[in-house]
Design a protein around this motif. Structure first.
Motif, PDB file in Angstrom:
ATOM      1  N   ASP A 183       5.770  -2.472   3.669  1.00 50.99           N
ATOM      2  CA  ASP A 183       4.954  -3.572   3.160  1.00 50.99           C
ATOM      3  C   ASP A 183       5.752  -4.454   2.220  1.00 50.99           C
ATOM      4  O   ASP A 183       5.608  -5.684   2.213  1.00 50.99           O
ATOM      5  CB  ASP A 183       3.722  -3.036   2.400  1.00 50.99           C
ATOM      6  CG  ASP A 183       2.646  -2.483   3.324  1.00 50.99           C
ATOM      7  OD1 ASP A 183       2.687  -2.765   4.533  1.00 50.99           O
ATOM      8  OD2 ASP A 183       1.768  -1.747   2.821  1.00 50.99           O
ATOM      9  N   LEU A 184       6.588  -3.819   1.422  1.00 49.99           N
ATOM     10  CA  LEU A 184       7.408  -4.580   0.467  1.00 49.99           C
ATOM     11  C   LEU A 184       8.370  -5.501   1.202  1.00 49.99           C
ATOM     12  O   LEU A 184       8.526  -6.689   0.849  1.00 49.99           O
ATOM     13  CB  LEU A 184       8.171  -3.605  -0.423  1.00 49.99           C
ATOM     14  CG  LEU A 184       9.029  -4.201  -1.543  1.00 49.99           C
ATOM     15  CD1 LEU A 184       8.189  -5.058  -2.470  1.00 49.99           C
ATOM     16  CD2 LEU A 184       9.714  -3.082  -2.322  1.00 49.99           C
ATOM     17  N   LYS A 185       8.992  -4.989   2.251  1.00 45.93           N
ATOM     18  CA  LYS A 185       9.904  -5.827   3.042  1.00 45.93           C
ATOM     19  C   LYS A 185       9.145  -6.982   3.680  1.00 45.93           C
ATOM     20  O   LYS A 185       9.622  -8.119   3.695  1.00 45.93           O
ATOM     21  CB  LYS A 185      10.586  -4.982   4.121  1.00 45.93           C
ATOM     22  CG  LYS A 185      11.611  -4.001   3.567  1.00 45.93           C
ATOM     23  CD  LYS A 185      12.243  -3.180   4.692  1.00 45.93           C
ATOM     24  CE  LYS A 185      13.263  -2.189   4.124  1.00 45.93           C
ATOM     25  NZ  LYS A 185      13.844  -1.341   5.200  1.00 45.93           N
ATOM     26  N   ALA A 186       7.959  -6.707   4.196  1.00 42.28           N
ATOM     27  CA  ALA A 186       7.147  -7.752   4.826  1.00 42.28           C
ATOM     28  C   ALA A 186       6.721  -8.813   3.811  1.00 42.28           C
ATOM     29  O   ALA A 186       6.652 -10.001   4.121  1.00 42.28           O
ATOM     30  CB  ALA A 186       5.916  -7.136   5.480  1.00 42.28           C
ATOM     31  N   ALA A 187       6.454  -8.381   2.577  1.00 43.34           N
ATOM     32  CA  ALA A 187       6.022  -9.318   1.538  1.00 43.34           C
ATOM     33  C   ALA A 187       7.112 -10.301   1.170  1.00 43.34           C
ATOM     34  O   ALA A 187       6.835 -11.396   0.663  1.00 43.34           O
ATOM     35  CB  ALA A 187       5.580  -8.545   0.295  1.00 43.34           C
TER      36      ALA A 187
ATOM     37  N   TYR B 182       0.821  -1.214   0.000  1.00 39.42           N
ATOM     38  CA  TYR B 182       0.000   0.000   0.000  1.00 39.42           C
ATOM     39  C   TYR B 182       0.854   1.263   0.000  1.00 39.42           C
ATOM     40  O   TYR B 182       1.700   1.440   0.878  1.00 39.42           O
ATOM     41  CB  TYR B 182      -0.876   0.060   1.243  1.00 39.42           C
ATOM     42  CG  TYR B 182      -1.894  -1.029   1.419  1.00 39.42           C
ATOM     43  CD1 TYR B 182      -3.249  -0.778   1.200  1.00 39.42           C
ATOM     44  CD2 TYR B 182      -1.526  -2.303   1.837  1.00 39.42           C
ATOM     45  CE1 TYR B 182      -4.204  -1.762   1.386  1.00 39.42           C
ATOM     46  CE2 TYR B 182      -2.469  -3.301   2.029  1.00 39.42           C
ATOM     47  CZ  TYR B 182      -3.808  -3.023   1.802  1.00 39.42           C
ATOM     48  OH  TYR B 182      -4.748  -4.007   1.996  1.00 39.42           O
ATOM     49  N   ALA B 183       0.599   2.146  -0.958  1.00 38.79           N
ATOM     50  CA  ALA B 183       1.132   3.507  -0.926  1.00 38.79           C
ATOM     51  C   ALA B 183      -0.092   4.422  -0.871  1.00 38.79           C
ATOM     52  O   ALA B 183      -0.803   4.575  -1.865  1.00 38.79           O
ATOM     53  CB  ALA B 183       1.972   3.799  -2.153  1.00 38.79           C
ATOM     54  N   GLU B 184      -0.344   5.010   0.292  1.00 38.08           N
ATOM     55  CA  GLU B 184      -1.578   5.777   0.482  1.00 38.08           C
ATOM     56  C   GLU B 184      -1.297   7.211   0.925  1.00 38.08           C
ATOM     57  O   GLU B 184      -0.197   7.549   1.346  1.00 38.08           O
ATOM     58  CB  GLU B 184      -2.456   5.085   1.524  1.00 38.08           C
ATOM     59  CG  GLU B 184      -2.964   3.724   1.093  1.00 38.08           C
ATOM     60  CD  GLU B 184      -4.139   3.278   1.940  1.00 38.08           C
ATOM     61  OE1 GLU B 184      -5.201   3.011   1.381  1.00 38.08           O
ATOM     62  OE2 GLU B 184      -3.987   3.221   3.181  1.00 38.08           O
ATOM     63  N   GLY B 185      -2.326   8.045   0.812  1.00 39.13           N
ATOM     64  CA  GLY B 185      -2.210   9.439   1.202  1.00 39.13           C
ATOM     65  C   GLY B 185      -1.333  10.240   0.276  1.00 39.13           C
ATOM     66  O   GLY B 185      -0.790  11.282   0.662  1.00 39.13           O
TER      67      GLY B 185
ATOM     68  N   PRO C  90       2.881  16.829   0.802  1.00 40.50           N
ATOM     69  CA  PRO C  90       4.207  16.204   0.691  1.00 40.50           C
ATOM     70  C   PRO C  90       4.539  15.264   1.853  1.00 40.50           C
ATOM     71  O   PRO C  90       5.096  14.185   1.630  1.00 40.50           O
ATOM     72  CB  PRO C  90       5.165  17.400   0.653  1.00 40.50           C
ATOM     73  CG  PRO C  90       4.329  18.540   0.160  1.00 40.50           C
ATOM     74  CD  PRO C  90       2.952  18.296   0.702  1.00 40.50           C
ATOM     75  N   GLU C  91       4.216  15.668   3.079  1.00 39.69           N
ATOM     76  CA  GLU C  91       4.549  14.822   4.223  1.00 39.69           C
ATOM     77  C   GLU C  91       3.765  13.519   4.177  1.00 39.69           C
ATOM     78  O   GLU C  91       4.300  12.441   4.476  1.00 39.69           O
ATOM     79  CB  GLU C  91       4.284  15.569   5.533  1.00 39.69           C
ATOM     80  CG  GLU C  91       5.246  16.711   5.801  1.00 39.69           C
ATOM     81  CD  GLU C  91       5.013  17.360   7.153  1.00 39.69           C
ATOM     82  OE1 GLU C  91       4.170  16.856   7.924  1.00 39.69           O
ATOM     83  OE2 GLU C  91       5.676  18.376   7.436  1.00 39.69           O
ATOM     84  N   SER C  92       2.490  13.624   3.803  1.00 38.82           N
ATOM     85  CA  SER C  92       1.662  12.431   3.717  1.00 38.82           C
ATOM     86  C   SER C  92       2.162  11.501   2.612  1.00 38.82           C
ATOM     87  O   SER C  92       2.205  10.281   2.785  1.00 38.82           O
ATOM     88  CB  SER C  92       0.208  12.820   3.438  1.00 38.82           C
ATOM     89  OG  SER C  92      -0.603  11.676   3.305  1.00 38.82           O
ATOM     90  N   ALA C  93       2.558  12.077   1.484  1.00 42.14           N
ATOM     91  CA  ALA C  93       3.072  11.262   0.384  1.00 42.14           C
ATOM     92  C   ALA C  93       4.360  10.558   0.793  1.00 42.14           C
ATOM     93  O   ALA C  93       4.550   9.362   0.490  1.00 42.14           O
ATOM     94  CB  ALA C  93       3.306  12.130  -0.842  1.00 42.14           C
ATOM     95  N   GLU C  94       5.231  11.271   1.490  1.00 42.59           N
ATOM     96  CA  GLU C  94       6.483  10.664   1.949  1.00 42.59           C
ATOM     97  C   GLU C  94       6.190   9.497   2.893  1.00 42.59           C
ATOM     98  O   GLU C  94       6.809   8.439   2.805  1.00 42.59           O
ATOM     99  CB  GLU C  94       7.339  11.718   2.658  1.00 42.59           C
ATOM    100  CG  GLU C  94       8.694  11.210   3.095  1.00 42.59           C
ATOM    101  CD  GLU C  94       9.535  12.297   3.736  1.00 42.59           C
ATOM    102  OE1 GLU C  94      10.605  11.957   4.286  1.00 42.59           O
ATOM    103  OE2 GLU C  94       9.139  13.473   3.681  1.00 42.59           O
TER     104      GLU C  94
ATOM    105  N   PHE D  57       4.876   6.434   0.848  1.00 46.88           N
ATOM    106  CA  PHE D  57       5.921   5.645   0.189  1.00 46.88           C
ATOM    107  C   PHE D  57       6.754   4.865   1.210  1.00 46.88           C
ATOM    108  O   PHE D  57       7.197   3.743   0.917  1.00 46.88           O
ATOM    109  CB  PHE D  57       6.807   6.545  -0.670  1.00 46.88           C
ATOM    110  CG  PHE D  57       6.159   6.993  -1.945  1.00 46.88           C
ATOM    111  CD1 PHE D  57       5.711   6.067  -2.881  1.00 46.88           C
ATOM    112  CD2 PHE D  57       5.974   8.345  -2.207  1.00 46.88           C
ATOM    113  CE1 PHE D  57       5.102   6.471  -4.061  1.00 46.88           C
ATOM    114  CE2 PHE D  57       5.369   8.761  -3.388  1.00 46.88           C
ATOM    115  CZ  PHE D  57       4.929   7.826  -4.313  1.00 46.88           C
ATOM    116  N   ALA D  58       6.953   5.433   2.390  1.00 43.58           N
ATOM    117  CA  ALA D  58       7.675   4.718   3.448  1.00 43.58           C
ATOM    118  C   ALA D  58       6.884   3.491   3.894  1.00 43.58           C
ATOM    119  O   ALA D  58       7.451   2.416   4.130  1.00 43.58           O
ATOM    120  CB  ALA D  58       7.940   5.650   4.629  1.00 43.58           C
TER     121      ALA D  58
END
Length: 199
Positions: A193-197, A172-175, A180-184, A187-188
């Motif tokens: 999530d990618l590491k967990a996957a 999930y990449a949300e917000g 800008p802060e929400s987008a950052e 992506f974090a």
């Protein structure tokens, strides 16, 4: 290993969902250096909708199809063959008006074919695409994870499971449109999530 990447954004370039999908593919290739990657971009390669013409072509016996009908069925056959050849499937999926893009729905309608990717039995439907891992890279302007407003995840889980693909991992990449802060942060969270996957 064969990796199939499906970019479902209406944008051929600069799509956040494609950015996340590419990060998934990079991780897969890091673990499988000899992997082959096939990318189907549904913006630059749009698939036709499932309309009456397509339904008639699909329901007609192959030997009775006109050349035009055979050509239409062949378009779906090509997408099915890509999925059947894949060991891992990566879907880049933006949220459009609380649902999946029309481009992705057209792809789904093409690959979901009775007798080919699923079949009906006395015990119920059986998916014929088991054994593939699916990674779904989601990009949303707002925040919908684990809320009733998220219709994408239940739909994709149901559809993919129906076809036999039950090993599905969501990133999930949300917000992303909330400043800008929400987008950052979004992506974090996608990176986590990618590491967990891949844990």
């Amino acid at each position: 290993m064969n990796i199939l990447q499906i970019n479902a954004s209406a944008r051929s370039e600069g799509a956040n969902s494609t950015r996340i999908a590419e990060a998934v593919v990079e991780r897969l290739r890091a673990e499988n250096p000899t992997a082959r990657v096939h990318v189907r971009d549904l913006a630059s390669q749009p698939h036709p909708i499932l309309d009456e013409t397509a339904l008639v072509a699909l329901s007609s016996p192959p030997e009775q199809r006109t050349p035009e009908q055979a050509a239409r069925v062949a378009l779906d056959d090509a997408l099915i063959a890509e999925v059947q050849a894949a060991d891992a499937i990566v879907l880049g999926v933006p949220m459009y008006n609380f649902g999946v893009p029309a481009q992705l729905k057209n792809w789904i309608d093409a690959i979901a074919r009775v007798g080919v990717t699923f079949r009906y039995t006395e015990q119920g439907p059986v998916g014929l695409l088991a054994g593939r891992r699916v990674y779904v890279a989601l990009a949303r302007g707002g925040r919908y994870r684990d809320t009733p407003a998220d219709s994408q995840v239940p739909y994709l889980k149901t559809l993919l499971g129906f076809l036999g693909m039950t090993d599905v991992r969501f990133i999930y990449a949300e917000g992303l449109n909330m400043g800008p802060e929400s987008a950052e942060r979004g992506f974090a969270e996608a990176e986590a999530d990618l590491k967990a996957a891949f844990a």
